[in-house]
Motif scaffolding. Structure first.
Motif, PDB file in Angstrom:
ATOM      1  N   GLU A   1       3.390  17.030  -0.939  1.00 24.60           N
ATOM      2  CA  GLU A   1       1.972  16.842  -0.657  1.00 24.60           C
ATOM      3  C   GLU A   1       1.487  15.653  -1.478  1.00 24.60           C
ATOM      4  O   GLU A   1       1.760  15.562  -2.671  1.00 24.60           O
ATOM      5  N   TRP A   2       0.766  14.756  -0.813  1.00 21.97           N
ATOM      6  CA  TRP A   2       0.290  13.538  -1.449  1.00 21.97           C
ATOM      7  C   TRP A   2      -1.236  13.553  -1.549  1.00 21.97           C
ATOM      8  O   TRP A   2      -1.906  14.219  -0.760  1.00 21.97           O
ATOM      9  N   GLY A   3      -1.766  12.804  -2.493  1.00 21.32           N
ATOM     10  CA  GLY A   3      -3.216  12.687  -2.592  1.00 21.32           C
ATOM     11  C   GLY A   3      -3.634  11.532  -3.473  1.00 21.32           C
ATOM     12  O   GLY A   3      -2.820  10.954  -4.206  1.00 21.32           O
ATOM     13  N   ALA A   4      -4.912  11.180  -3.412  1.00 16.87           N
ATOM     14  CA  ALA A   4      -5.438  10.073  -4.219  1.00 16.87           C
ATOM     15  C   ALA A   4      -6.928  10.278  -4.425  1.00 16.87           C
ATOM     16  O   ALA A   4      -7.604  10.930  -3.619  1.00 16.87           O
ATOM     17  N   THR A   5      -7.448   9.708  -5.509  1.00 18.08           N
ATOM     18  CA  THR A   5      -8.873   9.786  -5.788  1.00 18.08           C
ATOM     19  C   THR A   5      -9.288   8.590  -6.636  1.00 18.08           C
ATOM     20  O   THR A   5      -8.445   7.787  -7.067  1.00 18.08           O
ATOM     21  N   LYS A   6     -10.590   8.502  -6.891  1.00 19.13           N
ATOM     22  CA  LYS A   6     -11.147   7.455  -7.751  1.00 19.13           C
ATOM     23  C   LYS A   6     -11.442   8.070  -9.116  1.00 19.13           C
ATOM     24  O   LYS A   6     -12.294   8.955  -9.229  1.00 19.13           O
TER      25      LYS A   6
END
Length: 414
Positions: free
Chosen positions: A16-21
């Protein structure tokens, strides 16, 4: 046993991949990314051989040793390299790993950290830790999720760099997905997976069922002919990392019972993904207007062929000539001549594209400067240099150097 390599398809299962600021980048863009392998993943890694290494390289090597090559979480930030930050940088890296492990529910030393960005700036661990709950809330298993990860790790990159491949094995599909970043400070010299030693970061994911030891046997060969065979500016980063993770969810095992053809098919697919990512890094190089493939042939061995290629690739005179499509072949010969490899210039031949420019120790009688100039006006072309000494060869991908590269790097920290 049916096997066919495809350079597209779905992303591998088990991730599972993800990204944020997190507010690390001054631009306010995505700057914190994660990959979770909920069932755990076997891993192999290769790191920079630069003597000056970033805190996440130190911690990542330590965690790989402690976990026996098992990774549950990859945590990457962009905008701060966490390099030359002393013990405080190591402590900050470790604390973010502890916080990530608590947030995502994995073991501390199964967290693999990476950083990219400016060197020597204190690492903002509070921003990373504060953003972890948001990061967890946004992870997912889709191709879009994987691409958000690829976008978040960019620094001076102008576009994300991803590649996919799959092979069919007895009705089952084994998938590979790769994501990379890098546009400057690119001359990777990656060491062996277990060696104690702006940035290139590469993450390779597969659902093959393989042990860490088996992956360590595959990764160096793929890296040597891809990431270790490119250069933008000749600068080896303090943070360079290539990580290969296998979730095992395909059910296809790469163990002692696996056939040599399975190993060959997977190695070929891995090689294709690595080469595509490596080329994309150079193609997106800072200020690049020409991508030049140096094809050195007729060498005594591959090591000498690559030594000659690197000497040419790192020559400011060659790189500036390429920027204006100037067929100044004398610079090519001069760079080869000081490479440290012994050869007889009278036996060397040089072609730019298909145009002969040098043979028998002098300018080729068939050399047409205008035609060679036209070849070099293309964004992509190949320079072939045959050393006339043997059968070994290498392909090395590099680029020109332009005023834009100088502008980007003159103002990078200010």
């Amino acid at each position: 046993m049916e096997r066919e390599t495809k350079m597209s398809g779905a992303v591998p299962g088990g991730f599972e991949w993800g990204a944020t600021k997190a507010g690390i980048k001054a631009s306010g863009n995505l700057d914190l990314a994660v990959v979770r392998a909920a069932g755990g993943a076997q891993a192999a890694a290769m790191f920079t051989t630069n003597q000056v290494v970033a805190a996440p390289v130190t911690v990542g090597r330590r965690h790989m040793a402690l976990s026996g090559g098992r990774v549950g979480l990859v945590l990457v930030n962009a905008g701060n390299a966490n390099c030359a930050t002393g013990q405080a940088g190591i402590d900050a890296c470790e604390k973010t790993c502890v916080a990530a492990a608590e947030t995502f529910g994995c073991i501390f030393d199964e967290v693999f950290p990476s950083s990219t960005g400016i060197i020597g700036v204190p690492f903002p661990r509070e921003k990373v830790i504060e953003a972890l709950p948001r990061l967890k809330a946004g992870i997912g298993p889709t191709a879009d999720d994987a691409e958000s990860f690829a976008r978040a790790i960019m620094t001076t990159d102008t576009r994300m760099k991803v590649a996919r491949a799959s092979i069919a094995v007895d009705g089952k599909e084994v998938r590979i997905f790769g994501a990379a970043k890098g546009a400057g400070m690119i001359h990777p010299r990656l060491g062996a997976p277990v060696a104690p030693h702006a940035t290139m970061l590469v993450y390779l994911f597969t659902d093959l069922d393989a042990t860490s030891a088996e992956l360590r046997g595959l990764l160096p060969g793929a890296v040597e002919h891809s990431f270790n065979s490119i250069s933008i500016d000749g600068d080896t980063s303090t943070n360079d990392t290539v990580l290969l993770l296998a979730s095992g969810t395909s059910g296809v095992k790469l163990d002692a019972s696996a056939s040599p053809k399975l190993r060959e098919s997977f190695a070929h697919a891995l090689d294709l993904v690595c080469r595509k990512l490596a080329y994309a890094i150079v193609d997106d190089g800072e200020g690049v207007t020409h991508v030049v493939t140096l094809h050195i042939t007729g060498a005594r061995n591959e090591r000498e062929a690559k030594q000659i290629a690197k000497s040419i690739a790192h020559s400011p005179l060659c790189k500036t000539a390429w920027s204006s499509a100037d067929p100044n072949w004398g610079r090519l010969l001069a760079a080869a001549g000081y490479s440290g490899v012994e050869f007889d210039p009278a036996r060397v031949t040089v072609r730019i594209g298909g145009e002969p420019v040098y043979e028998s120790g002098m300018r080729s009688a068939r050399f047409d400067e205008a035609r060679a100039h036209e070849v070099m006006k293309h964004r992509e072309y190949t320079i072939t240099m045959d050393m006339g000494q043997g059968t070994a060869e290498c392909l090395f991908v590099t680029c020109d150097m332009t005023e834009e590269y100088v502008r980007i790097n003159a103002d990078y920290s200010t």
